[in-house]
Motif scaffolding. Sequence first.
Motif, PDB file in Angstrom:
ATOM      1  N   UNK A  54       8.062   7.268   3.045  1.00 37.60           N
ATOM      2  CA  UNK A  54       8.224   8.625   2.508  1.00 37.60           C
ATOM      3  C   UNK A  54       7.376   8.750   1.240  1.00 37.60           C
ATOM      4  N   UNK A  55       6.189   9.299   1.396  1.00 38.96           N
ATOM      5  CA  UNK A  55       5.242   9.389   0.285  1.00 38.96           C
ATOM      6  C   UNK A  55       5.836  10.203  -0.867  1.00 38.96           C
ATOM      7  N   UNK A  56       6.457  11.330  -0.536  1.00 39.19           N
ATOM      8  CA  UNK A  56       7.036  12.164  -1.588  1.00 39.19           C
ATOM      9  C   UNK A  56       8.070  11.383  -2.410  1.00 39.19           C
ATOM     10  N   UNK A  57       8.934  10.672  -1.709  1.00 34.60           N
ATOM     11  CA  UNK A  57      10.040   9.966  -2.361  1.00 34.60           C
ATOM     12  C   UNK A  57       9.537   8.794  -3.195  1.00 34.60           C
ATOM     13  N   UNK A  58       8.502   8.093  -2.710  1.00 36.64           N
ATOM     14  CA  UNK A  58       7.937   6.993  -3.492  1.00 36.64           C
ATOM     15  C   UNK A  58       7.381   7.548  -4.804  1.00 36.64           C
ATOM     16  N   UNK A  59       6.618   8.643  -4.700  1.00 38.18           N
ATOM     17  CA  UNK A  59       6.039   9.240  -5.907  1.00 38.18           C
ATOM     18  C   UNK A  59       7.129   9.683  -6.884  1.00 38.18           C
ATOM     19  N   UNK A  60       8.109  10.451  -6.392  1.00 35.74           N
ATOM     20  CA  UNK A  60       9.075  11.044  -7.320  1.00 35.74           C
ATOM     21  C   UNK A  60       9.990   9.979  -7.941  1.00 35.74           C
ATOM     22  N   UNK A  61      10.390   8.978  -7.161  1.00 32.47           N
ATOM     23  CA  UNK A  61      11.306   7.987  -7.724  1.00 32.47           C
ATOM     24  C   UNK A  61      10.587   6.899  -8.522  1.00 32.47           C
ATOM     25  N   UNK A 110      19.513  -7.014  -4.182  1.00 29.48           N
ATOM     26  CA  UNK A 110      19.823  -5.651  -3.726  1.00 29.48           C
ATOM     27  C   UNK A 110      18.574  -4.974  -3.167  1.00 29.48           C
ATOM     28  N   UNK A 111      17.443  -5.162  -3.839  1.00 25.92           N
ATOM     29  CA  UNK A 111      16.181  -4.604  -3.325  1.00 25.92           C
ATOM     30  C   UNK A 111      15.872  -5.215  -1.959  1.00 25.92           C
ATOM     31  N   UNK A 112      16.126  -6.514  -1.843  1.00 24.52           N
ATOM     32  CA  UNK A 112      15.864  -7.226  -0.580  1.00 24.52           C
ATOM     33  C   UNK A 112      16.726  -6.660   0.551  1.00 24.52           C
ATOM     34  N   UNK A 113      18.009  -6.454   0.279  1.00 25.59           N
ATOM     35  CA  UNK A 113      18.894  -5.923   1.332  1.00 25.59           C
ATOM     36  C   UNK A 113      18.480  -4.494   1.693  1.00 25.59           C
ATOM     37  N   UNK A 114      18.115  -3.698   0.696  1.00 29.79           N
ATOM     38  CA  UNK A 114      17.714  -2.310   0.952  1.00 29.79           C
ATOM     39  C   UNK A 114      16.534  -2.260   1.918  1.00 29.79           C
ATOM     40  N   UNK A 115      15.539  -3.093   1.659  1.00 29.54           N
ATOM     41  CA  UNK A 115      14.369  -3.143   2.535  1.00 29.54           C
ATOM     42  C   UNK A 115      14.781  -3.625   3.927  1.00 29.54           C
ATOM     43  N   UNK A 130      16.212   2.831  -4.503  1.00 31.56           N
ATOM     44  CA  UNK A 130      15.727   4.086  -3.895  1.00 31.56           C
ATOM     45  C   UNK A 130      14.251   3.962  -3.490  1.00 31.56           C
ATOM     46  N   UNK A 131      13.430   3.431  -4.389  1.00 32.25           N
ATOM     47  CA  UNK A 131      11.998   3.286  -4.060  1.00 32.25           C
ATOM     48  C   UNK A 131      11.817   2.303  -2.909  1.00 32.25           C
ATOM     49  N   UNK A 132      12.583   1.220  -2.918  1.00 32.85           N
ATOM     50  CA  UNK A 132      12.459   0.207  -1.863  1.00 32.85           C
ATOM     51  C   UNK A 132      12.710   0.827  -0.490  1.00 32.85           C
ATOM     52  N   UNK A 133      13.779   1.618  -0.402  1.00 32.50           N
ATOM     53  CA  UNK A 133      14.093   2.288   0.862  1.00 32.50           C
ATOM     54  C   UNK A 133      12.990   3.288   1.220  1.00 32.50           C
ATOM     55  N   UNK A 134      12.524   4.038   0.252  1.00 30.32           N
ATOM     56  CA  UNK A 134      11.519   5.079   0.494  1.00 30.32           C
ATOM     57  C   UNK A 134      10.196   4.482   0.948  1.00 30.32           C
ATOM     58  N   UNK A 135       9.851   3.339   0.375  1.00 33.29           N
ATOM     59  CA  UNK A 135       8.621   2.679   0.791  1.00 33.29           C
ATOM     60  C   UNK A 135       8.757   2.176   2.224  1.00 33.29           C
ATOM     61  N   UNK A 174       0.839  -1.212   0.000  1.00 32.88           N
ATOM     62  CA  UNK A 174       0.000   0.000   0.000  1.00 32.88           C
ATOM     63  C   UNK A 174       0.867   1.253   0.000  1.00 32.88           C
ATOM     64  N   UNK A 175       1.979   1.200   0.732  1.00 32.00           N
ATOM     65  CA  UNK A 175       2.878   2.365   0.753  1.00 32.00           C
ATOM     66  C   UNK A 175       3.621   2.518  -0.571  1.00 32.00           C
ATOM     67  N   UNK A 176       3.973   1.405  -1.204  1.00 35.79           N
ATOM     68  CA  UNK A 176       4.668   1.482  -2.490  1.00 35.79           C
ATOM     69  C   UNK A 176       3.740   2.002  -3.584  1.00 35.79           C
ATOM     70  N   UNK A 177       2.484   1.563  -3.531  1.00 34.66           N
ATOM     71  CA  UNK A 177       1.524   1.967  -4.575  1.00 34.66           C
ATOM     72  C   UNK A 177       0.809   3.267  -4.208  1.00 34.66           C
TER      73      UNK A 177
END
Lengths: 135, 135, 135, 135, 135, 135
Positions: free
Chosen positions: C83-90, D72-77, C74-79, B121-124
């Motif tokens: 961080x809503x702004x970062x998910x949207x922008x990236x 890499x996505x897995x480690x980031x999360x 970047x999106x994975x970390x932001x989610x 939900x946060x990703x989407x």
Amino acid sequence: MATVKLWTDEEVAAVPVVKAVFDDIRATRKSDSVNNFWRGLANHPDLLKRTWTSIKQVMIEPGALDPLTKELVYIAVSSANSCSYCVHSHTAAARAKGLSDEQYAEFLAVVGMATETNSLANSLQIPVDREFLLG
Amino acid sequence: MATVKLWTDEEVAAVPVVKAVFDDIRATRKSDSVNNFWRGLANHPDLLKRTWTSIKQVMIEPGALDPLTKELVYIAVSSANSCSYCVHSHTAAARAKGLSDEQYAEFLAVVGMATETNSLANSLQIPVDREFLLG
Amino acid sequence: MATVKLWTDEEVAAVPVVKAVFDDIRATRKSDSVNNFWRGLANHPDLLKRTWTSIKQVMIEPGALDPLTKELVYIAVSSANSCSYCVHSHTAAARAKGLSDEQYAEFLAVVGMATETNSLANSLQIPVDREFLLG
Amino acid sequence: MATVKLWTDEEVAAVPVVKAVFDDIRATRKSDSVNNFWRGLANHPDLLKRTWTSIKQVMIEPGALDPLTKELVYIAVSSANSCSYCVHSHTAAARAKGLSDEQYAEFLAVVGMATETNSLANSLQIPVDREFLLG
Amino acid sequence: MATVKLWTDEEVAAVPVVKAVFDDIRATRKSDSVNNFWRGLANHPDLLKRTWTSIKQVMIEPGALDPLTKELVYIAVSSANSCSYCVHSHTAAARAKGLSDEQYAEFLAVVGMATETNSLANSLQIPVDREFLLG
Amino acid sequence: MATVKLWTDEEVAAVPVVKAVFDDIRATRKSDSVNNFWRGLANHPDLLKRTWTSIKQVMIEPGALDPLTKELVYIAVSSANSCSYCVHSHTAAARAKGLSDEQYAEFLAVVGMATETNSLANSLQIPVDREFLLG
């Protein structure tokens, strides 16, 4: 505003694998309404199907915990993870399953105390007591 | 290793305001054992007293939620906040209050699904459905 | 609504150190548009300059990872950080760099599974296997 | 120290449903070693089976993202969620899949910048630009 | 949109225990305005009273840290926890207590660097140096 | 146990770009000791250099906030992000900069209350008051 299109019922009807999941959501919940979470996941049919299958098994099929307790655990996690959508949808679900004002107040107090003591234990880096360790 | 000294019973006995809290912890829990969390907070008597008073009121006094449900909510929050100490201590507490293996398995499944759907939900960035908003 | 003023192009033009960063953002990205993140940081010229210099070095200059992989991380970390702004922008940036629907679906599945297994490992406090430790 | 028993191979062998999952883990990974995560989940056979089935589908079956990108996505999360176990196990997995020192350095730089800008955007409460919103 | 009703002054006036807390908030802050956080907690009088009592003691009564430092710590935590409401309200409070633009810029830089190095230390799983441990 | 090698002084001495950063750390801090964080980053010289340059500018050069306040903000963020290494190292740094027991107790109380009210505001999804929004 989602990062993906939220599918309308017309769009759902045009893709059999998505329609099958939506039909099962409606039949399982005995409600014609399907909320936005599933309309977003519809963009990714495999993910939609796997997520619904797991949610149905974990949250809806009868088990060792009663349905309201499961919703409270769900909201607690969602609040800690700052998922606004999830807090809204599962608080509504908990109310539909009979959450009283007294229970909600007590739930909020537990969530609040848990987060507060989490931050104290993490700040002080308290070592785990031997009595809490297995064997 | 904590960032503060963990007080021994001898050190506790020498400071009346700390001793009073430890006595109440022992009397309330009907156990002679006092875990490290309180031994760390003992460095800060006001914080120790306020935290224990709140924990006692929220977690121990009878209320609208049963004690095991409150422990499960506590563990859920602690896991989401990555508080190792809190997960250990409250999982032990839940077991002492009768948590069965079946209930624990189901609890873990709910926590897992909640965190997974939180991230989806946060990703989407799914917008909240109108039906979940208050009147 | 931001906690700070978002600078207009006119305001930017009046402060040389800020204007220099905005000029470099436009030249580097080959686009006249500068998004709100930088318009908020403009209130703090040193922070603006240091952040843009690092972002340019890390995200834009050619390196060992391809640009799309960097956006997904970047999106994975932001989610995970809500961080809503970062998910949207990236997510928009990833799409501009060619993210396909199939890749996005798989990315979401990985993020979801990672968060779920994170919560299981944290709830169960699984100890690290010797084979995962260095020499 | 886990909150549950970590199953030995002997204990696994005695429970067919658990043994079947362990056999599939070994066959799929072409390795005799099974790491602690699965030995902890073995206490809850349904959760073990559902988690492995999903992980196998998401992380191991060929898809639109290459295996190293998924790690890499897995480690980031996992890093964002402070899951020590998951960071260790998936960094080892990424190395086994060919992660070079240069790629790892760049990955760390991206994760670091993402978390830093997440905190700036969340602190400044930057509103999402219209251009990042769909349709 | 809150998950609970936000109480109007008329509704507050009708419930003595709630009114007493609101009166104390107004008297303590020397302001007629009471913000939404308390209007939401009003649904749960015990939680309202306990929370206000603690906030008053921790944030308002004179102590060893000056009021502005306490607000900065509060915003730092709120930003890390992605609490939009708390970031907004405590940034406003910090400004009311004299936060200058220079201090705010430096605060943001510290929060940003802390989160970045947190993610690096967590990604690399750096062990704590002996010199940082007590005794 | 780190996911990377922690460089010894001998290894550092053999790589000029790494040695230059270590020399600057020692000169700036007027101490021969260099903690593990930098010994881990030494594997990635560019990241090491960029991180140290930023930390030096943000945390060590004189600015608008006093050094102790900056350390408290740093610990607050690190605790919220569950970074054990960072909590340990910056609590030690705060003590070296004069943090008293009374200040530490009050700091912990603020961190605890902030996290508790964060969780309440996030659980109740309290909307931001108009008065907290800019112009």
